[in-house]
Design an enzyme around this catalytic site. Structure first.
Site, PDB file in Angstrom:
ATOM      1  N   CYS A 136       0.800  -1.231   0.000  1.00 28.95           N
ATOM      2  CA  CYS A 136       0.000   0.000   0.000  1.00 28.95           C
ATOM      3  C   CYS A 136       0.829   1.274   0.000  1.00 28.95           C
ATOM      4  O   CYS A 136       0.282   2.364  -0.221  1.00 28.95           O
ATOM      5  CB  CYS A 136      -0.963  -0.007   1.187  1.00 28.95           C
ATOM      6  SG  CYS A 136      -2.060  -1.432   1.207  1.00 28.95           S
ATOM      7  N   HIS A 261      -2.908   6.773   2.407  1.00 34.51           N
ATOM      8  CA  HIS A 261      -3.433   5.510   1.900  1.00 34.51           C
ATOM      9  C   HIS A 261      -4.864   5.344   2.410  1.00 34.51           C
ATOM     10  O   HIS A 261      -5.147   5.559   3.588  1.00 34.51           O
ATOM     11  CB  HIS A 261      -2.554   4.362   2.377  1.00 34.51           C
ATOM     12  CG  HIS A 261      -3.170   3.018   2.240  1.00 34.51           C
ATOM     13  ND1 HIS A 261      -3.765   2.583   1.066  1.00 34.51           N
ATOM     14  CD2 HIS A 261      -3.310   1.990   3.134  1.00 34.51           C
ATOM     15  CE1 HIS A 261      -4.235   1.359   1.240  1.00 34.51           C
ATOM     16  NE2 HIS A 261      -3.981   0.978   2.483  1.00 34.51           N
ATOM     17  N   ASN A 291     -10.431   0.044  -0.433  1.00 28.36           N
ATOM     18  CA  ASN A 291      -8.984   0.043  -0.261  1.00 28.36           C
ATOM     19  C   ASN A 291      -8.347  -0.560  -1.508  1.00 28.36           C
ATOM     20  O   ASN A 291      -8.426  -1.768  -1.729  1.00 28.36           O
ATOM     21  CB  ASN A 291      -8.633  -0.773   0.990  1.00 28.36           C
ATOM     22  CG  ASN A 291      -7.137  -0.817   1.281  1.00 28.36           C
ATOM     23  OD1 ASN A 291      -6.312  -0.656   0.397  1.00 28.36           O
ATOM     24  ND2 ASN A 291      -6.791  -1.076   2.527  1.00 28.36           N
TER      25      ASN A 291
END
Length: 335
Positions: A136, A261, A291
């Protein structure tokens, strides 16, 4: 390789070599592009598969819907579309790209790498291509590499693309991952600049805790210790944020926006509150995107600029964190 292709390779190598005589003073993001898959998955659908209620998803992670890629929307295909848009935004041609860096952790196979296929899909003759897997925080890692390549005059134009098909790597029945992870891609074209607009990165990793987010070999699906990751993110990573601002030579109060993120809404809100800058915009793309791992930071940055909330030259703080455990914070100026 035919004669035309061989000529393109030679021409590109000679051109880049000619530009490599002296370092560049800085680099900048010249253009941004994004690709979001066609299929929208509602909380009702995600909740049903995971055996939870829609309110449970929204209250726990703040997601209302997410995008899942279809059969034609591979990691490479989405990256190519995002890359095309970044080049168009910068007013650049594909044949000007010297290097393609693909930030991803969701390629279906370790070979061949994805970046070379992205370069081929964009018709970038002789461009170097390699993948970066920092999960990520991958986009920021790749952006730092692109900045270094341009400033060292190793490359003139570097296309950084983050593309993920996380839906391939989670079980829809797992409530800890299935409703959370999603798909998408975004790209940034990095070029030389008279002064730095991509500032030094503050990054690192905590491999002792790598097992908190992993792919189980028996199922091929992701497993995540969400509560422990939450505690690590919100307690251990603030020094990296302050270091990134120091390395950029700015006071956090000068930040126009914070682009973290898009892990979940609770983490985003906790980090933004800890930074404590009144009036600072916080990018919140997770609500409608889920996500998207490495793609989440550039997707959120692109959305923030498209909305008109930030403008060219605005200093923004990018902050990625995730499996590894890896993290990366850096200040950039909005293209």
């Amino acid at each position: 390789m035919n004669t035309t292709q061989e000529s393109a390779v030679v021409t590109r190598v000679v051109a880049v070599a000619a530009d490599a005589s002296s370092p560049q003073p800085g680099s900048r993001i010249a253009g941004l592009g994004a690709y979001r898959p066609v299929t929208v998955v509602s909380n009702q659908a995600a909740a049903g598969a995971a055996g939870v209620g829609t309110a449970w998803i929204e209250q726990r992670v703040g997601i209302r819907e997410r995008r899942h890629a279809n059969a034609a929307e591979s990691v490479v295909a989405m990256a190519v579309e995002a890359g095309k848009k970044a080049l168009a935004d910068a007013g650049a041609e594909a044949d000007a790209v010297d290097v393609v860096i693909l930030a991803t952790c969701s390629m279906p196979s370790p070979m061949p790498n994805g970046a070379a296929s992205v370069a081929a899909g964009l018709d970038c003759p002789a461009a170097a291509g390699f993948d970066v897997n920092a999960a990520c925080s991958g986009f920021s890692h790749a952006l730092a590499v692109a900045d270094a390549l341009v400033r060292a005059a190793t490359a003139r134009n570097v296309l950084v693309v983050a593309s993920e098909r996380m839906s391939d790597w989670v079980s829809a029945q797992d409530r800890d991952t299935g409703p959370i992870f999603a798909d998408g891609a975004a790209a940034a074209l990095v070029v030389a600049a008279e002064r730095p607009e991509i500032f030094p990165i503050a990054w690192g990793s905590d491999g002792h805790q790598a097992g908190l987010i992993t792919i189980l070999p028996d199922t091929g699906h992701m497993e995540m210790a969400g509560r422990k990751v939450f505690r690590w993110t919100t307690s251990a990573l603030m020094p990296a944020i302050h270091t990134a601002c120091q390395r950029a030579g700015i006071d956090p109060r000068q930040l126009k926006a914070f682009v973290p993120h898009q892990a979940n809404l609770r983490i985003i809100s906790t980090l933004a509150e800890a930074i404590g800058v009144p009036g600072m915009i916080t990018a919140i793309d997770v609500v409608t995107s889920g996500n998207t791992c490495a793609a989440s930071v550039p997707l959120a940055l692109h959305a923030l600029r498209q909305s008109g909330q930030i403008h060219s030259g605005d200093p923004v703080l990018l902050f990625g964190f995730g499996a590894g455990l890896t993290y990366a914070a850096q200040v950039v100026l909005t293209p």
